[in-house]
Design an enzyme around this catalytic site. Sequence first.
Site, PDB file in Angstrom:
ATOM      1  N   ASP A 199       0.795  -1.215   0.000  1.00  0.00           N
ATOM      2  CA  ASP A 199       0.000   0.000   0.000  1.00  0.00           C
ATOM      3  C   ASP A 199       0.841   1.285   0.000  1.00  0.00           C
ATOM      4  OD1 ASP A 199      -2.377   1.327   0.072  1.00  0.00           O
ATOM      5  OD2 ASP A 199      -2.614   1.256   2.246  1.00  0.00           O
ATOM      6  N   CYS A 240     -24.898   4.573   1.100  1.00  0.00           N
ATOM      7  CA  CYS A 240     -23.981   5.680   1.346  1.00  0.00           C
ATOM      8  C   CYS A 240     -23.768   6.462   0.053  1.00  0.00           C
ATOM      9  CB  CYS A 240     -22.650   5.095   1.819  1.00  0.00           C
ATOM     10  SG  CYS A 240     -21.353   6.324   1.959  1.00  0.00           S
ATOM     11  N   CYS A 242     -16.675  10.048   1.497  1.00  0.00           N
ATOM     12  CA  CYS A 242     -16.460   8.853   2.323  1.00  0.00           C
ATOM     13  C   CYS A 242     -15.895   9.225   3.701  1.00  0.00           C
ATOM     14  CB  CYS A 242     -15.510   7.909   1.590  1.00  0.00           C
ATOM     15  SG  CYS A 242     -15.045   6.467   2.546  1.00  0.00           S
ATOM     16  N   CYS A 289     -14.445   3.958   8.810  1.00  0.00           N
ATOM     17  CA  CYS A 289     -15.876   3.644   8.722  1.00  0.00           C
ATOM     18  C   CYS A 289     -15.998   2.205   8.238  1.00  0.00           C
ATOM     19  CB  CYS A 289     -16.551   4.597   7.729  1.00  0.00           C
ATOM     20  SG  CYS A 289     -18.254   4.138   7.321  1.00  0.00           S
ATOM     21  N   CYS A 318     -20.127   0.054   5.026  1.00  0.00           N
ATOM     22  CA  CYS A 318     -20.324  -0.744   3.807  1.00  0.00           C
ATOM     23  C   CYS A 318     -19.626  -2.100   3.918  1.00  0.00           C
ATOM     24  CB  CYS A 318     -19.908   0.011   2.551  1.00  0.00           C
ATOM     25  SG  CYS A 318     -18.226   0.591   2.537  1.00  0.00           S
ATOM     26  N   CYS A 368     -21.757  -5.608   3.455  1.00  0.00           N
ATOM     27  CA  CYS A 368     -21.411  -6.478   2.330  1.00  0.00           C
ATOM     28  C   CYS A 368     -21.778  -7.925   2.666  1.00  0.00           C
ATOM     29  CB  CYS A 368     -19.904  -6.355   2.094  1.00  0.00           C
ATOM     30  SG  CYS A 368     -19.278  -7.481   0.859  1.00  0.00           S
TER      31      CYS A 368
HETATM   32  S1  SF4 Z   1     -16.525   3.387   4.246  1.00  0.00           S
HETATM   33 FE1  SF4 Z   1     -18.255   2.794   2.934  1.00  0.00          FE
HETATM   34  S2  SF4 Z   1     -20.155   3.269   4.083  1.00  0.00           S
HETATM   35 FE2  SF4 Z   1     -18.433   4.326   5.072  1.00  0.00          FE
HETATM   36  S3  SF4 Z   1     -18.500   6.372   4.172  1.00  0.00           S
HETATM   37 FE3  SF4 Z   1     -16.988   5.181   2.978  1.00  0.00          FE
HETATM   38  S4  SF4 Z   1     -18.167   4.303   1.288  1.00  0.00           S
HETATM   39 FE4  SF4 Z   1     -19.640   5.052   2.809  1.00  0.00          FE
END
Ligand code: SF4
Length: 295
Positions: free
Chosen positions: A123, A188, A201, A226, A229, A233
């Site tokens: 990375d 989102c 994001c 965060c 998502c 999933c």
């Molecule tokens: S990590 Fe995923 S859910 Fe969270 S803000 Fe970014 S795209 Fe949206």
Amino acid sequence: MNSAPLNSKELKAQAHRLGFVACGLAPAEPVQQWYARRFRQWLQLGYQADMQYMQNHVEMRLQPTLLHPGVRSIISLALNYMPSRQQPGISLYAQGRDYHDVMRERLRQLMAEAGLQGRCFVDTAPVLERYWAWRCGIGQFCRNGLIAVPGYGPTVFLGEIFVEQESDAYDQPLAPPPHDFAGWQSLCPALTPQGLDARLCISYQTIENRGELPQDLHLHRTFYGCDRCLRACPQFGESQPTQDEAFQPSPQLLGMQENDWRTLTPEQYKALFKDSAVKRAKYQGLVRNIQNWKP
Ligand code: SF4
């Protein structure tokens, strides 16, 4: 240079013994057109926000031999980071030690044990790591752009080794996941058909943004990263706690309560995050996030 081809079966067994949950190999060919187009479009849309480095070395990202002349094979590897305990407010991937350090140590160990000639990446170089994980057959793309490894879900760190040897066998990409992510676009605003818009994001804003947070950004229950998502999933159901102590939170981190965060001092910050990826936000950034946090 040792010109004998790599024994892919043996290499995968060695990787497994070092704790990698997936290992795959692909020839070091240019990135396929469909992905290259998608990546260029993502940049044109400005979805990389202020991550200026994503715009640098585009050709190098798309052509591995420009990054490491002499590379013949690419090995993609994954480590399971799913912690068994969690400090709320901090993304799952950042609970334990900084994955850059852990992954680099393991990749170097594998290179030494398997006698690999080349370079390893975590990375920090122009390498499209998710593409290579897909191309090397170790995972499938999720709707949020992450890679999910069958049996371990999307809670994995990726690393790559560019080697100067050919392999006796190469892997093929896996079929797309069987379950789509229903309602992914309404989850989102950052999730778009063209990829993830980092500007919207929370993960980007709380980790990479050095300025003010956008006024309309809701941090939900997080102040570093965060996982919404990730958790939504369908493949998250396959995530399972890792046995790797490196990715578990320390007792000090686990013991932090809301009031401790609100009164965090630079000294406490340094002690808590000395070896952690959370350092990336810096003290000022973390305090800014905490001020906007509503647990
Ligand atoms: S990590 Fe995923 S859910 Fe969270 S803000 Fe970014 S795209 Fe949206």
